[in-house]
Design a protein around this motif. Sequence first.
Motif, PDB file in Angstrom:
ATOM      1  N   VAL A 177       0.844  -1.185   0.000  1.00 32.42           N
ATOM      2  CA  VAL A 177       0.000   0.000   0.000  1.00 32.42           C
ATOM      3  C   VAL A 177       0.884   1.242   0.000  1.00 32.42           C
ATOM      4  O   VAL A 177       1.820   1.349   0.801  1.00 32.42           O
ATOM      5  CB  VAL A 177      -0.924   0.009   1.229  1.00 32.42           C
ATOM      6  CG1 VAL A 177      -1.755   1.286   1.270  1.00 32.42           C
ATOM      7  CG2 VAL A 177      -1.834  -1.206   1.208  1.00 32.42           C
ATOM      8  N   SER A 178       0.606   2.153  -0.892  1.00 32.04           N
ATOM      9  CA  SER A 178       1.367   3.401  -0.953  1.00 32.04           C
ATOM     10  C   SER A 178       0.519   4.539  -0.410  1.00 32.04           C
ATOM     11  O   SER A 178      -0.690   4.590  -0.632  1.00 32.04           O
ATOM     12  CB  SER A 178       1.786   3.718  -2.394  1.00 32.04           C
ATOM     13  OG  SER A 178       0.655   3.869  -3.223  1.00 32.04           O
ATOM     14  N   VAL A 179       1.156   5.436   0.318  1.00 27.65           N
ATOM     15  CA  VAL A 179       0.426   6.554   0.902  1.00 27.65           C
ATOM     16  C   VAL A 179      -0.049   7.503  -0.179  1.00 27.65           C
ATOM     17  O   VAL A 179      -1.198   7.957  -0.185  1.00 27.65           O
ATOM     18  CB  VAL A 179       1.318   7.297   1.912  1.00 27.65           C
ATOM     19  CG1 VAL A 179       0.596   8.510   2.464  1.00 27.65           C
ATOM     20  CG2 VAL A 179       1.718   6.363   3.038  1.00 27.65           C
TER      21      VAL A 179
ATOM     22  N   GLU B 143       4.326  12.165  -5.919  1.00 30.77           N
ATOM     23  CA  GLU B 143       5.518  12.469  -5.137  1.00 30.77           C
ATOM     24  C   GLU B 143       5.127  12.926  -3.741  1.00 30.77           C
ATOM     25  O   GLU B 143       4.212  13.720  -3.554  1.00 30.77           O
ATOM     26  CB  GLU B 143       6.332  13.566  -5.823  1.00 30.77           C
ATOM     27  CG  GLU B 143       7.625  13.901  -5.113  1.00 30.77           C
ATOM     28  CD  GLU B 143       8.410  14.968  -5.836  1.00 30.77           C
ATOM     29  OE1 GLU B 143       9.457  15.392  -5.303  1.00 30.77           O
ATOM     30  OE2 GLU B 143       7.969  15.382  -6.928  1.00 30.77           O
ATOM     31  N   CYS B 144       5.805  12.397  -2.717  1.00 30.60           N
ATOM     32  CA  CYS B 144       5.510  12.748  -1.332  1.00 30.60           C
ATOM     33  C   CYS B 144       5.965  14.172  -1.045  1.00 30.60           C
ATOM     34  O   CYS B 144       7.111  14.548  -1.327  1.00 30.60           O
ATOM     35  CB  CYS B 144       6.203  11.773  -0.384  1.00 30.60           C
ATOM     36  SG  CYS B 144       5.930  12.117   1.367  1.00 30.60           S
ATOM     37  N   THR B 145       5.054  14.980  -0.487  1.00 31.19           N
ATOM     38  CA  THR B 145       5.374  16.372  -0.146  1.00 31.19           C
ATOM     39  C   THR B 145       5.725  16.533   1.332  1.00 31.19           C
ATOM     40  O   THR B 145       5.921  17.658   1.786  1.00 31.19           O
ATOM     41  CB  THR B 145       4.186  17.280  -0.482  1.00 31.19           C
ATOM     42  OG1 THR B 145       3.023  16.806   0.214  1.00 31.19           O
ATOM     43  CG2 THR B 145       3.906  17.270  -1.984  1.00 31.19           C
TER      44      THR B 145
ATOM     45  N   LEU C  33      13.830   8.214   2.830  1.00 31.54           N
ATOM     46  CA  LEU C  33      13.806   9.585   2.340  1.00 31.54           C
ATOM     47  C   LEU C  33      12.408  10.185   2.342  1.00 31.54           C
ATOM     48  O   LEU C  33      12.263  11.398   2.213  1.00 31.54           O
ATOM     49  CB  LEU C  33      14.391   9.651   0.924  1.00 31.54           C
ATOM     50  CG  LEU C  33      15.840   9.176   0.788  1.00 31.54           C
ATOM     51  CD1 LEU C  33      16.285   9.252  -0.673  1.00 31.54           C
ATOM     52  CD2 LEU C  33      16.771   9.992   1.681  1.00 31.54           C
ATOM     53  N   GLU C  34      11.362   9.352   2.453  1.00 28.84           N
ATOM     54  CA  GLU C  34       9.990   9.845   2.469  1.00 28.84           C
ATOM     55  C   GLU C  34       9.140   8.927   3.345  1.00 28.84           C
ATOM     56  O   GLU C  34       9.625   7.921   3.849  1.00 28.84           O
ATOM     57  CB  GLU C  34       9.416   9.914   1.054  1.00 28.84           C
ATOM     58  CG  GLU C  34       9.373   8.580   0.352  1.00 28.84           C
ATOM     59  CD  GLU C  34       8.877   8.701  -1.072  1.00 28.84           C
ATOM     60  OE1 GLU C  34       8.238   7.748  -1.534  1.00 28.84           O
ATOM     61  OE2 GLU C  34       9.123   9.741  -1.708  1.00 28.84           O
TER      62      GLU C  34
ATOM     63  N   PRO D 212      -2.762  15.024   0.061  1.00 29.86           N
ATOM     64  CA  PRO D 212      -3.171  16.063  -0.898  1.00 29.86           C
ATOM     65  C   PRO D 212      -2.965  15.647  -2.347  1.00 29.86           C
ATOM     66  O   PRO D 212      -3.669  16.135  -3.236  1.00 29.86           O
ATOM     67  CB  PRO D 212      -2.285  17.260  -0.521  1.00 29.86           C
ATOM     68  CG  PRO D 212      -1.118  16.664   0.198  1.00 29.86           C
ATOM     69  CD  PRO D 212      -1.646  15.471   0.908  1.00 29.86           C
ATOM     70  N   ASN D 213      -2.036  14.726  -2.616  1.00 27.77           N
ATOM     71  CA  ASN D 213      -1.828  14.258  -3.983  1.00 27.77           C
ATOM     72  C   ASN D 213      -2.932  13.304  -4.446  1.00 27.77           C
ATOM     73  O   ASN D 213      -3.005  12.991  -5.633  1.00 27.77           O
ATOM     74  CB  ASN D 213      -0.481  13.540  -4.093  1.00 27.77           C
ATOM     75  CG  ASN D 213       0.682  14.473  -3.852  1.00 27.77           C
ATOM     76  OD1 ASN D 213       0.599  15.668  -4.133  1.00 27.77           O
ATOM     77  ND2 ASN D 213       1.763  13.956  -3.313  1.00 27.77           N
TER      78      ASN D 213
END
Length: 441
Positions: free
Chosen positions: A257-259, A263-265, A406-407, A426-427
């Motif tokens: 599962v990806s958040v 791209e992670c902000t 890194l994220e 938000p993405n």
Amino acid sequence: MGGQAMRRFSFLIFLILFGGLFGPARTVFAAALPEFIDTGHQLPGTPTPLPLIRPVFENGAAVVLYGIALVLAGLAVYRFRSRRLLFLLSIASVAVFGFLLGGCPCPIGSLQSVVAAVFLPGFVVPWAVLILFVLPLVFALFYGRVFCSSVCPLGAVQEIAALKPQRIPIWLEHALGTFRYFYLGVAVVFASTGLWFILCRFDPYVSFFRMSGMRTLLFFGGALLLLGVFIARPYCRFLCPYGALLGLCAKLSKRHVSVTPGECTKCRLCEEICPYEAIRRPTLEPTADERKSGPLRLLIILLTAPLLIAFFGWVGYRTAMPVARMHIDVKLAELLRAEETGLVQERGMFRETRAFQKTLNTNQSQYLKAAHVFARVRTATTLLGIWIGLVIVAKLASLAMRRRRLEYEVDPARCVACGRCFWYCPNQKGGRVFLEETGNP
């Protein structure tokens, strides 16, 4: 109480009422017999039923329904990324797998049947139970814990009840999270030695789904649901042994599962909303002291690991007799021994010994059977102690090791794919499917 909490509270009340109405009706239609009063009517002899036609059909239907639900959950998580679909599927799972089927057959309980079939001669696992045990594990190897997301009725009812989930300290999360691995070992010991199916015997929600059973279990299930309002999914996180297996499989899964779909902000919204501590935050560059202390702690843990494992193995060895006394063959042997040696006033004062004497078996044969059970229990409890030691060492070693990130990432072993983080990233707003742009279920 906000709009979200009010809607979820209404769903929970509806499910309780649904179970309260359906549970007694199912019992009445399944068990009620007509009464014949002063008519002279004689009940006919009991015919021999056809072998397992109805149970096989019902178990096969349950397997098909679980398979469909797993596919739908996978689509909701990876294709649609929809918290709303997962929540609706949770309601359906509680209604069908919980109240309608009474929580049985169940992949969680099937663990014990599989273990008993491996270790106990003559124990046969029905094909439907074996499939139910394997199917969620296979899905976890490819797609993570989608079974926990909204398919498992035990997890689904807790997800619905989590109205105001609060985060607990991370150290407490790690400490309590190891108990499900301990419980896994205990369940294997009890099933492999022919004692109890402890997962079914102390299932906190089966009595709730069936609206029957011991009051203590009803109280236990109600207390867990009440606790689950504020501590999300306490049974899943701290007790469920099948969830421990799914977490191990999820670590090896092909997809996680990806958040965020982009791209992670680093807005930290996912970290704040996740009540399961399943979001790993980015790591900072270690200081000079941390570079030295980290490997030293890991070295100390590895050096003391043999002593720790040996200690718990010894504790398991010493607890063999109390555990063995729970077995019916050992209890019967002790009663026979008490009568034979004069520890009690007269022979045949126990119902168990009176029934045993009618079998025409000798006391020596029962003593040999009890000795065999004790030897098997002693091996199992010793291995359980070793298992507990290994779990503790593995947990301490994992906490001592530092991984670079890194994220924000999802911990596949803890993530139950509930989709909460989908709403707050938000993405995610531009790609939502079947969801409103604002608000959440």
